[in-house]
Write a protein that holds these residues in place. Structure first.
Motif, PDB file in Angstrom:
ATOM      1  N   PRO A 185       0.826  -1.213   0.000  1.00  0.00           N
ATOM      2  CA  PRO A 185       0.000   0.000   0.000  1.00  0.00           C
ATOM      3  C   PRO A 185       0.861   1.264   0.000  1.00  0.00           C
ATOM      4  CG  PRO A 185       0.117  -0.925   2.197  1.00  0.00           C
ATOM      5  CD  PRO A 185       0.819  -1.898   1.295  1.00  0.00           C
ATOM      6  N   VAL A 186       0.263   2.361  -0.395  1.00  0.00           N
ATOM      7  CA  VAL A 186       0.962   3.635  -0.387  1.00  0.00           C
ATOM      8  C   VAL A 186       1.303   4.003   1.054  1.00  0.00           C
ATOM      9  CG1 VAL A 186      -1.164   4.996  -0.213  1.00  0.00           C
ATOM     10  CG2 VAL A 186       0.885   6.013  -1.244  1.00  0.00           C
ATOM     11  N   ASN A 187       2.434   4.668   1.242  1.00  0.00           N
ATOM     12  CA  ASN A 187       2.802   5.168   2.564  1.00  0.00           C
ATOM     13  C   ASN A 187       3.457   6.525   2.401  1.00  0.00           C
ATOM     14  OD1 ASN A 187       5.874   4.798   2.433  1.00  0.00           O
ATOM     15  ND2 ASN A 187       5.166   2.704   2.005  1.00  0.00           N
ATOM     16  N   ALA A 188       3.664   7.226   3.503  1.00  0.00           N
ATOM     17  CA  ALA A 188       4.160   8.595   3.462  1.00  0.00           C
ATOM     18  C   ALA A 188       5.588   8.685   2.953  1.00  0.00           C
ATOM     19  CB  ALA A 188       4.063   9.221   4.850  1.00  0.00           C
ATOM     20  N   MET A 189       6.352   7.591   3.026  1.00  0.00           N
ATOM     21  CA  MET A 189       7.749   7.609   2.595  1.00  0.00           C
ATOM     22  C   MET A 189       7.882   7.421   1.084  1.00  0.00           C
ATOM     23  SD  MET A 189       9.746   8.057   5.228  1.00  0.00           S
ATOM     24  CE  MET A 189      11.301   7.389   4.649  1.00  0.00           C
ATOM     25  N   ALA A 190       6.997   6.644   0.491  1.00  0.00           N
ATOM     26  CA  ALA A 190       7.104   6.334  -0.940  1.00  0.00           C
ATOM     27  C   ALA A 190       5.713   6.297  -1.548  1.00  0.00           C
ATOM     28  CB  ALA A 190       7.815   5.003  -1.140  1.00  0.00           C
ATOM     29  N   LYS A 191       5.346   7.353  -2.252  1.00  0.00           N
ATOM     30  CA  LYS A 191       4.005   7.445  -2.823  1.00  0.00           C
ATOM     31  C   LYS A 191       3.939   6.976  -4.271  1.00  0.00           C
ATOM     32  CE  LYS A 191       2.810  11.299   0.216  1.00  0.00           C
ATOM     33  NZ  LYS A 191       2.363  12.710   0.309  1.00  0.00           N
ATOM     34  N   GLU A 192       5.104   6.837  -4.925  1.00  0.00           N
ATOM     35  CA  GLU A 192       5.135   6.431  -6.319  1.00  0.00           C
ATOM     36  C   GLU A 192       5.092   4.902  -6.410  1.00  0.00           C
ATOM     37  OE1 GLU A 192       7.806   7.174 -10.366  1.00  0.00           O
ATOM     38  OE2 GLU A 192       8.228   8.283  -8.519  1.00  0.00           O
ATOM     39  N   LYS A 193       4.010   4.381  -6.939  1.00  0.00           N
ATOM     40  CA  LYS A 193       3.764   2.938  -6.937  1.00  0.00           C
ATOM     41  C   LYS A 193       4.851   2.161  -7.681  1.00  0.00           C
ATOM     42  CE  LYS A 193      -0.453   1.781  -7.580  1.00  0.00           C
ATOM     43  NZ  LYS A 193      -1.791   1.497  -8.196  1.00  0.00           N
ATOM     44  N   ALA A 194       5.332   2.673  -8.795  1.00  0.00           N
ATOM     45  CA  ALA A 194       6.280   1.938  -9.621  1.00  0.00           C
ATOM     46  C   ALA A 194       7.619   1.719  -8.933  1.00  0.00           C
ATOM     47  CB  ALA A 194       6.499   2.666 -10.943  1.00  0.00           C
ATOM     48  N   LYS A 195       7.973   2.623  -8.000  1.00  0.00           N
ATOM     49  CA  LYS A 195       9.265   2.525  -7.324  1.00  0.00           C
ATOM     50  C   LYS A 195       9.157   2.004  -5.899  1.00  0.00           C
ATOM     51  CE  LYS A 195      11.368   6.258 -10.011  1.00  0.00           C
ATOM     52  NZ  LYS A 195      12.058   7.565  -9.976  1.00  0.00           N
ATOM     53  N   ARG A 196       7.953   1.797  -5.421  1.00  0.00           N
ATOM     54  CA  ARG A 196       7.752   1.336  -4.049  1.00  0.00           C
ATOM     55  C   ARG A 196       7.635  -0.182  -4.037  1.00  0.00           C
ATOM     56  NH1 ARG A 196       3.228   3.624  -3.365  1.00  0.00           N
ATOM     57  NH2 ARG A 196       1.897   1.784  -3.568  1.00  0.00           N
ATOM     58  N   PHE A 197       8.499  -0.843  -3.264  1.00  0.00           N
ATOM     59  CA  PHE A 197       8.445  -2.300  -3.184  1.00  0.00           C
ATOM     60  C   PHE A 197       9.032  -2.735  -1.841  1.00  0.00           C
ATOM     61  CE2 PHE A 197       9.481  -6.717  -4.550  1.00  0.00           C
ATOM     62  CZ  PHE A 197       8.208  -7.053  -4.966  1.00  0.00           C
ATOM     63  N   PRO A 198       8.357  -3.650  -1.140  1.00  0.00           N
ATOM     64  CA  PRO A 198       8.795  -4.006   0.217  1.00  0.00           C
ATOM     65  C   PRO A 198       9.899  -5.062   0.279  1.00  0.00           C
ATOM     66  CG  PRO A 198       6.709  -5.074  -0.277  1.00  0.00           C
ATOM     67  CD  PRO A 198       7.039  -4.218  -1.463  1.00  0.00           C
ATOM     68  N   PHE A 199      10.521  -5.377  -0.852  1.00  0.00           N
ATOM     69  CA  PHE A 199      11.608  -6.363  -0.875  1.00  0.00           C
ATOM     70  C   PHE A 199      12.747  -5.830  -1.732  1.00  0.00           C
ATOM     71  CE2 PHE A 199       7.784  -8.720   0.018  1.00  0.00           C
ATOM     72  CZ  PHE A 199       8.175  -9.607   1.016  1.00  0.00           C
ATOM     73  N   ALA A 200      13.963  -6.290  -1.429  1.00  0.00           N
ATOM     74  CA  ALA A 200      15.136  -5.958  -2.236  1.00  0.00           C
ATOM     75  C   ALA A 200      15.983  -7.221  -2.375  1.00  0.00           C
ATOM     76  CB  ALA A 200      15.943  -4.828  -1.595  1.00  0.00           C
TER      77      ALA A 200
END
Length: 323
Positions: free
Chosen positions: A301-316
């Motif tokens: 889901p969107v959060n205050a730290m990363a609002k851009e969906k394409a670059k937001r991902f909870p894994f690396a």
């Protein structure tokens, strides 16, 4: 002579159905299998299980836009409006199955614990195919989303192995930092078993091992306080990734149907190329088929730290050098 194909499930195939096989497959053993599959699978053991699915598809509401607050300029200032909205993701239940041919002579041997041999193999087979599909997208069903590794690479959340493994994992620009840049904290890691040796070899500037207290004590395989899981079911592809780090609370799955069993006494078991592997009647065998259905997703889901969906991902992902 007529032949029956198990894969086609023709109506005139004579089988012992679940009721007829209850003496062979008691319900407590079935529960053991599903629990064992969860333990064998790194994905299911670390991910978050949702309520069981009631249909083949389940909609997952996901926060997609945050409300915005404003200062009011003086007593006469006007208050502004804002909105909050949700997107939806769909979890698709897909079927996983395995067929275990068993010689009838083995079943007739009362002193032979057939389940002691079959159970670990079924657990391993289910765990392996689930991990391959979720982590790497290998063999995934059409409706399932891309695996963690390809999704992380698309989002730019990866780091190639360099000369300093410690920096690649823990320092600024490392894999853990990339997860944090998306507004998440790392809760766990899944890694290829070869990383154990790399971690044991890490030393400080004065030559002190960082991951070993002594040669006699077991190593503490954790990063930044989060444990590392090393799958041994053959699912981890070290040519694509060496370690996957992330917020595993964002990896959710739901089971549509627990493992069920059917015992076939007639028919043929085919290879994928159409050749016959076993003819149950001619080979004096029975075939035990295990089936389960489940699906998974990453809400992200969107959060205050990363609002851009394409670059937001909870894994690396830590990838091999030059990958």
């Amino acid at each position: 002579m007529r032949k029956f194909n198990i894969q086609l499930f023709e109506t005139d195939v004579n089988i012992i159905d679940r009721t007829g096989a209850e003496s062979l497959i008691p319900e407590d053993r079935a529960r053991e299998i599903i629990q064992g599959a969860v333990e064998q699978s790194a994905v299911l053991s670390m991910g978050r299980r949702l309520a069981d699915m009631t249909t083949t598809q389940t909609q997952l509401p996901v926060l997609d836009a945050l409300p915005i607050a404003y200062f009011v300029n003086g007593d006469a200032g006007q208050k502004k409006t804002t909105k909050q909205q949700w997107d939806k993701k769909i979890i698709y239940a897909e079927e996983i199955a395995v067929i275990v041919p068993i010689p009838e002579a083995v079943l007739e041997d009362a002193d032979y614990d057939i389940w002691a041999e079959v159970r670990p193999r079924i657990q391993e087979a289910f765990g392996k195919v689930i991990d391959e599909a979720v982590l790497f997208g290998t063999g995934k069903p059409t409706h399932w989303r891309e695996g963690l590794v390809p999704s992380a690479k698309t989002a730019g959340a990866f780091k190639a192995l360099g000369a300093d493994l410690y920096n690649d994992l823990l320092a600024e620009g490392g894999t853990i930092a990339k997860v944090e840049e998306s507004g998440y904290f790392v809760t766990g890691h899944v890694s290829d078993i070869s990383m154990r040796a790399k971690l044991r070899g890490l030393k400080s500037t004065n030559g002190t091992p960082l991951f070993l207290n002594s040669m006699q004590q077991a190593g503490n395989y954790s990063l930044d306080g989060s444990a590392i899981n090393f799958p041994r079911n053959g699912s981890f592809d070290k040519t694509q990734a060496l370690m996957i780090s992330g917020d595993f609370g964002q990896l959710v799955y739901s089971i549509r149907k627990d493992i069920t069993f059917k015992l076939f006494t007639e028919g043929v078991v085919q290879n994928t190329d159409g050749t016959i592997a076993y003819n149950l009647m001619q080979n004096d065998m029975v075939a035990l088929r295990a089936v389960m259905r489940l699906g998974w997703e990453i809400p992200n889901p969107v959060n205050a730290m990363a609002k851009e969906k394409a670059k937001r991902f909870p894994f690396a992902v830590l990838t091999p050098a030059g990958a």
